[in-house]
Design an enzyme around this catalytic site. Structure first.
Site, short mmCIF file in Angstrom:
data_model
loop_
_atom_site.label_atom_id
_atom_site.label_comp_id
_atom_site.label_asym_id
_atom_site.label_seq_id
_atom_site.Cartn_x
_atom_site.Cartn_y
_atom_site.Cartn_z
N HIS A 1 0.83 -1.19 0.00
CA HIS A 1 0.00 0.00 0.00
C HIS A 1 0.88 1.25 0.00
O HIS A 1 1.59 1.53 0.97
CB HIS A 1 -0.89 -0.03 1.25
CG HIS A 1 -1.82 1.12 1.36
ND1 HIS A 1 -1.74 2.05 2.38
CD2 HIS A 1 -2.86 1.50 0.59
CE1 HIS A 1 -2.71 2.93 2.24
NE2 HIS A 1 -3.41 2.63 1.17
N HIS B 1 -1.04 9.99 -3.46
CA HIS B 1 -2.30 9.52 -2.90
C HIS B 1 -3.44 10.50 -3.09
O HIS B 1 -4.60 10.10 -3.19
CB HIS B 1 -2.14 9.21 -1.41
CG HIS B 1 -3.40 8.72 -0.78
ND1 HIS B 1 -4.24 9.53 -0.07
CD2 HIS B 1 -3.98 7.50 -0.81
CE1 HIS B 1 -5.29 8.81 0.33
NE2 HIS B 1 -5.16 7.59 -0.10
N GLU C 1 -4.54 2.93 -8.93
CA GLU C 1 -5.88 3.45 -8.57
C GLU C 1 -6.15 4.73 -9.34
O GLU C 1 -5.34 5.66 -9.32
CB GLU C 1 -5.97 3.73 -7.07
CG GLU C 1 -7.35 4.30 -6.69
CD GLU C 1 -7.52 4.64 -5.21
OE1 GLU C 1 -6.68 4.21 -4.39
OE2 GLU C 1 -8.48 5.35 -4.88
O1 G3P Z 1 -6.79 1.91 -2.62
C1 G3P Z 1 -7.26 1.33 -1.51
C2 G3P Z 1 -6.46 1.81 -0.37
O2 G3P Z 1 -5.37 2.51 -0.82
C3 G3P Z 1 -7.23 2.64 0.52
O3 G3P Z 1 -7.49 3.77 -0.10
O4 G3P Z 1 -7.41 6.07 0.54
O5 G3P Z 1 -5.37 4.72 0.83
O6 G3P Z 1 -6.15 5.27 -1.44
P1 G3P Z 1 -6.55 5.01 -0.04
CA CA Z 2 -5.10 3.72 -2.94
#
Ligand code: G3P
Ligand code: CA
Length: 329
Positions: free
Chosen positions: A15, A57, A147
């Site tokens: 992540h 992000h 994403e």
């Molecule tokens: O993409 C899923 C995970 O990353 C949670 O979302 O807000 O961290 O992009 P975010």
């Molecule tokens: Ca994400």
């Protein structure tokens, strides 16, 4: 604790890279996650003024870079600094910092030290080039997990992040190895557009937020209602729910699973929950190991994790079948 769980090993999705150890989305964090054995590396994608994709992000850049010092006057009326207002060349002049909150405090105090690092923002193309290089030099393939961030906001700004993402992936040959990509979005309308109008060749993921967050126009309560996931059939191959949508806590603090994982199985969807953080465990769990074992028992297919090494070593220590994602060499 079970010694063997007869399920395939969930994929570890790094992540924002191994962001438990290095500033999020830096190439260093991605290289570290690759070396730690992540099956997939995540890229959040936003667009610059000159329609280049960068890996960040948020549409804002003031909490992860030194933009407020370097381009002090280049904020909008709301006081925020937007990637969209800077060219890629300008963004490359910035240096990443560990993430801070609205008051300037570092969000995760025990991680990489705050202040300006020597690391810069990566373009999507730069990151894909590095992944290609590492896959070759290490003979271990890590996939990518981009994403599409805030698609409607970007459309309003006159730029199509989905099209740019697909063309960049195509340029790196991913159409010939689609199993190495999962493409995620919180916005159901954009996921539908990707699947139907843009004929996305990759497995897609419907991220699920809490409606109170205002993440997109998608009604997440509708998706989470009985039968709600069935509308995703034919559009996406997986859901990416918030961890706290997988359970509730009863009055004595015991964790009670919701029906979400079973509902996803009924709809034929994989489940990749976010986000496992050793230093910010969700309510009801007091160890990363306990949380990961609980997720294994629920039968999730993947895990977004800030601490790649801990996730990988935990799964190594359990007798699991190989990950469902088997890459061709
Ligand atoms: O993409 C899923 C995970 O990353 C949670 O979302 O807000 O961290 O992009 P975010
Ligand atoms: Ca994400």
């Amino acid at each position: 604790m079970p010694s063997a769980i007869p399920r395939p090993r969930p994929i570890t999705i790094a992540h924002r890279g191994a962001c438990g150890y290095l500033p999020e989305h830096s190439l260093a964090a991605k290289a570290m996650a690759h070396a730690m054995g992540a099956e997939f590396l995540e890229q959040d994608l936003v667009a610059t003024r000159d329609d280049q994709l960068v890996v960040l992000h948020d549409i804002h850049i003031d909490r992860v870079t030194n933009v407020t010092e370097h381009f002090a006057t280049r904020h909008r009326d709301d006081g925020r600094f937007y990637a969209r207002d800077f060219t890629l060349d300008e963004i490359k002049q910035l240096r990443l910092t560990e993430r801070t909150d609205a008051s300037g405090r570092v969000v995760f105090g025990a991680r990489y030290p705050g202040g300006v690092s020597g690391l810069s923002v990566a373009s999507f193309a730069e990151e894909l080039a590095m992944v290609r290089g590492l896959n070759r030099s290490t003979s271990r393939i890590a996939g990518v997990y981009p994403e599409i961030k805030k698609p409607q906001w970007h459309h309003d700004e006159g730029v199509d992040v989905s099209q740019l993402a697909l063309s960049t992936l195509r340029a790196f040959g991913y159409e010939d190895k689609p199993e190495q990509v999962w493409l995620q979005c919180f916005d159901l309308a954009e996921n539908t557009r990707l699947a139907e109008s843009l004929q996305c060749p990759y497995r897609q993921v419907q991220l699920i937020a809490d409606d109170a967050w205002g993440e997109s126009a998608t009604c997440y309560a509708e998706l989470l209602a009985p039968g709600g996931l069935l509308q995703l059939q034919g559009v996406v191959a997986a859901i990416g729910p918030w961890l706290e949508q997988l359970y509730s806590l009863n009055p004595d603090g015991r964790v009670i699973p919701t029906s979400l994982v079973a509902d996803a199985a009924t709809a034929g969807l994989c489940v990749h929950p976010y986000t496992v953080r050793a230093d910010a465990l969700p309510p009801g769990f007091n160890s990363m190991s306990g949380l990961l074992d609980w997720l294994l028992e629920q039968g999730v297919d993947g895990v977004f994790c800030d601490f790649t090494d801990q996730c990988v070593s935990h799964f190594d220590a359990r007798a699991l079948a190989p990950a469902a994602t088997a890459f061709k060499r």
